[in-house]
Motif scaffolding. Structure first.
Motif, PDB file in Angstrom:
ATOM      1  N   HIS A  16       0.807  -1.220   0.000  1.00 42.11           N
ATOM      2  CA  HIS A  16       0.000   0.000   0.000  1.00 42.11           C
ATOM      3  C   HIS A  16       0.839   1.269   0.000  1.00 42.11           C
ATOM      4  CE1 HIS A  16      -3.757  -1.886  -0.007  1.00 42.11           C
ATOM      5  NE2 HIS A  16      -3.676  -2.428   1.201  1.00 42.11           N
ATOM      6  N   GLU A  17       2.153   1.153   0.236  1.00 39.72           N
ATOM      7  CA  GLU A  17       2.967   2.364   0.274  1.00 39.72           C
ATOM      8  C   GLU A  17       3.293   2.880  -1.118  1.00 39.72           C
ATOM      9  OE1 GLU A  17       3.576  -0.853   0.796  1.00 39.72           O
ATOM     10  OE2 GLU A  17       5.209  -0.878   2.238  1.00 39.72           O
ATOM     11  N   LEU A  18       2.862   2.153  -2.143  1.00 43.06           N
ATOM     12  CA  LEU A  18       3.108   2.606  -3.513  1.00 43.06           C
ATOM     13  C   LEU A  18       2.249   3.819  -3.838  1.00 43.06           C
ATOM     14  CD1 LEU A  18       3.325  -0.606  -5.708  1.00 43.06           C
ATOM     15  CD2 LEU A  18       5.169   0.939  -5.077  1.00 43.06           C
ATOM     16  N   ARG A  19       2.860   4.775  -4.545  1.00 47.72           N
ATOM     17  CA  ARG A  19       2.121   5.955  -4.973  1.00 47.72           C
ATOM     18  C   ARG A  19       2.486   6.268  -6.420  1.00 47.72           C
ATOM     19  NH1 ARG A  19      -0.046   8.576  -0.439  1.00 47.72           N
ATOM     20  NH2 ARG A  19      -0.556  10.343  -1.746  1.00 47.72           N
ATOM     21  N   ALA A  20       1.561   6.909  -7.133  1.00 45.18           N
ATOM     22  CA  ALA A  20       1.816   7.271  -8.521  1.00 45.18           C
ATOM     23  C   ALA A  20       1.795   8.782  -8.656  1.00 45.18           C
ATOM     24  CB  ALA A  20       0.759   6.657  -9.435  1.00 45.18           C
ATOM     25  N   LYS A  28       6.325   4.785  -7.476  1.00 48.63           N
ATOM     26  CA  LYS A  28       7.403   4.494  -6.526  1.00 48.63           C
ATOM     27  C   LYS A  28       6.785   4.438  -5.136  1.00 48.63           C
ATOM     28  CE  LYS A  28      10.414   7.946  -7.366  1.00 48.63           C
ATOM     29  NZ  LYS A  28      11.776   8.555  -7.342  1.00 48.63           N
ATOM     30  N   THR A  29       7.615   4.112  -4.148  1.00 49.10           N
ATOM     31  CA  THR A  29       7.083   4.138  -2.784  1.00 49.10           C
ATOM     32  C   THR A  29       7.131   5.577  -2.266  1.00 49.10           C
ATOM     33  OG1 THR A  29       9.239   3.792  -1.768  1.00 49.10           O
ATOM     34  CG2 THR A  29       7.991   1.826  -2.325  1.00 49.10           C
ATOM     35  N   TYR A  30       6.365   5.810  -1.209  1.00 46.56           N
ATOM     36  CA  TYR A  30       6.350   7.128  -0.585  1.00 46.56           C
ATOM     37  C   TYR A  30       7.770   7.567  -0.235  1.00 46.56           C
ATOM     38  CZ  TYR A  30       5.227  10.824   2.751  1.00 46.56           C
ATOM     39  OH  TYR A  30       5.161  12.015   3.399  1.00 46.56           O
ATOM     40  N   THR A  58      -0.699   9.821  -5.759  1.00 48.13           N
ATOM     41  CA  THR A  58      -1.910   9.174  -5.251  1.00 48.13           C
ATOM     42  C   THR A  58      -1.663   7.684  -5.023  1.00 48.13           C
ATOM     43  OG1 THR A  58      -4.176   8.565  -5.790  1.00 48.13           O
ATOM     44  CG2 THR A  58      -2.712   8.901  -7.644  1.00 48.13           C
ATOM     45  N   PRO A  59      -2.275   7.118  -3.996  1.00 47.37           N
ATOM     46  CA  PRO A  59      -2.180   5.656  -3.839  1.00 47.37           C
ATOM     47  C   PRO A  59      -3.240   4.920  -4.656  1.00 47.37           C
ATOM     48  CG  PRO A  59      -3.264   6.609  -1.946  1.00 47.37           C
ATOM     49  CD  PRO A  59      -2.963   7.749  -2.874  1.00 47.37           C
ATOM     50  N   ASN A  60      -4.163   5.677  -5.280  1.00 46.72           N
ATOM     51  CA  ASN A  60      -5.229   5.032  -6.055  1.00 46.72           C
ATOM     52  C   ASN A  60      -4.896   5.042  -7.536  1.00 46.72           C
ATOM     53  OD1 ASN A  60      -6.903   4.817  -3.692  1.00 46.72           O
ATOM     54  ND2 ASN A  60      -7.233   7.013  -3.896  1.00 46.72           N
ATOM     55  N   PHE A  61      -4.476   3.895  -8.026  1.00 46.08           N
ATOM     56  CA  PHE A  61      -4.202   3.815  -9.458  1.00 46.08           C
ATOM     57  C   PHE A  61      -4.541   2.421  -9.947  1.00 46.08           C
ATOM     58  CE2 PHE A  61      -0.255   3.287  -7.072  1.00 46.08           C
ATOM     59  CZ  PHE A  61       0.143   2.028  -7.460  1.00 46.08           C
ATOM     60  N   ASN A  62      -4.531   2.256 -11.268  1.00 40.58           N
ATOM     61  CA  ASN A  62      -5.063   1.048 -11.870  1.00 40.58           C
ATOM     62  C   ASN A  62      -4.099   0.521 -12.927  1.00 40.58           C
ATOM     63  OD1 ASN A  62      -6.632  -0.898 -13.089  1.00 40.58           O
ATOM     64  ND2 ASN A  62      -8.484   0.349 -13.068  1.00 40.58           N
TER      65      ASN A  62
END
Lengths: 118, 277
Positions: A16-20, A28-30, A58-62
């Motif tokens: 869950h620490e991944l962000r876009a 990448k990670t936070y 954002t952590p919400n990506f697809n």
């Protein structure tokens, strides 16, 4: 930026620490954003101001795409990431960049395309 | 449903036009075709709207009237209908608004400015709607279910590690889409390059590598991320633990951390308490 450009950092964990990044969709990670910022969008200066990371990413990506050779990849061109450095990207983010940061993009004369709505 | 009908022809036309752009370089021809197509599509779209709108009310009278007025313009039609069937016009406007929003939300994509950087312009023209023969093939690769994302990550890591050793992994990209379980996709010139790249990664099954038809490739990539749909006040149900099956209400949402706070009715076992004291 061709295939000769050094690749972006590769995410070191997959949870869950991944962000876009909301502009270039680099994933990448936070912590990686905090330490090194975004390779494609250095003007966001995320490495200087950690609060920026929350606004710019954002952590919400697809979906995930690893782009080894952005210039030759049809998928990368189609996703409009063909001009960015090699790295791990997401196929789509859900949120748009906040208005003040969109203005910053304009100032920096870089392209920004908000995500399409469902 | 109605808006879908309206959307489709418009979407198709922009796709067609893009292809056209690539084949014919002539700016004049391109503009003319674009305008003509737009007009034609708009007519088709509104036709669809009317007939399906009528079918909702299932009224023969209006259907007949519709055919009579077929050649009139849109305003007249909606006015003549508005009297007997009141909710219709409102519904209509809503649908129409939706359709227009859908059609013009990307309006800026149709504009090109002379002062655009040459770089940017090339970018737009290159954006063909399906890959050409010159583009690398997309391969569908089987992997363990749940390891789709991971496979893409691992291949990138492998690429970077090999690059540091002065070797080059020949694949061009690797991607995982969320609706495709047990498979991910690799862009490469040759199948052997895919197999070579996946060597040593145990959750990838390289005996199951098949090319994806070029026309199918855009569909794979056409994902739109849903917005975070959870908001304060929504109801939820606990899936696990002591409160499994219980109804909960969302009291706070933290998007950044992807956490929500919910409230639940405490499960107090009165009988057990009574026995204890």
């Amino acid at each position: 930026m061709g295939s000769s450009a050094p690749p972006a950092q590769i995410p070191t964990s997959f949870g869950h620490e991944l962000r876009a990044c909301l502009r270039c969709r680099l994933v990448k990670t936070y912590d990686q954003f905090r330490e090194n910022g975004c390779e494609n969008c250095p003007f966001f200066k995320m490495d200087e101001d950690p609060e920026r990371i929350v606004d710019c990413t954002t952590p919400n990506f697809n979906g995930i795409i690893s782009v080894m050779d952005p210039t030759r990849s049809w998928a990368a061109r189609w996703l409009r990431i063909g001009k960015f450095v090699p790295g791990v990207y997401t196929l789509a983010v859900s949120e748009a960049l906040p208005d003040d940061l969109q203005a910053l993009c304009e100032e920096e004369r870089v392209q920004y395309a908000p995500p399409k709505r469902v | 449903m109605v808006s879908d009908k309206g959307k489709q022809p418009a979407g198709k036309s922009s796709g067609k036009r893009k292809v056209d752009d690539d084949k014919t370089g002539g700016a004049k021809k391109r503009r003319n075709r674009g305008v003509l197509q737009f007009l034609e599509d708009a007519a088709v779209a509104s036709d669809g709207d009317y007939s399906s709108g009528d079918s909702i009310f299932d009224d023969d009278f209006f259907e007949e009237e519709e055919y009579d007025l077929g050649t009139n313009d849109k305003n007249d039609q909606s006015k003549s209908h508005s009297l007997p069937v009141f909710p219709k016009e409102e519904e209509f406007e809503e649908e129409f608004d939706k359709m227009m929003e859908e059609r013009y939300k990307n309006a800026s994509a149709f504009l090109r400015f002379a002062e655009d950087e040459p770089d940017l312009r090339r970018f737009v023209e290159e954006d063909a709607s399906i890959p050409s023969i010159k583009d690398p093939t997309t391969w569908k690769v089987k992997c363990a279910v749940g390891r789709e994302r991971n496979s893409a990550f691992c291949l990138m890591q492998k690429y970077v590690d090999l690059q540091a050793l002065g070797k080059k992994l020949q694949i061009i990209s690797a991607y995982a889409v969320e609706h495709m379980k047990g498979h991910f996709f690799v862009e490469a010139e040759k199948q052997s390059e895919v197999i070579e790249a996946c060597k040593g990664l145990c959750s990838i099954y390289t005996t199951r590598v098949t090319p994806v038809p070029r026309s199918q490739v855009p569909h794979l990539l056409n994902v739109r991320s849903r917005r975070a749909e959870i908001s304060v006040g929504m109801w939820a149900r606990v899936k696990n633990g002591t409160y499994k099956g219980d109804l909960a209400q969302v009291v706070a949402v933290n998007d950044a951390k992807r956490r929500v706070t919910v409230k639940l009715i405490p499960r107090i076992d009165l009988q057990a308490l009574a026995q204890k004291f």
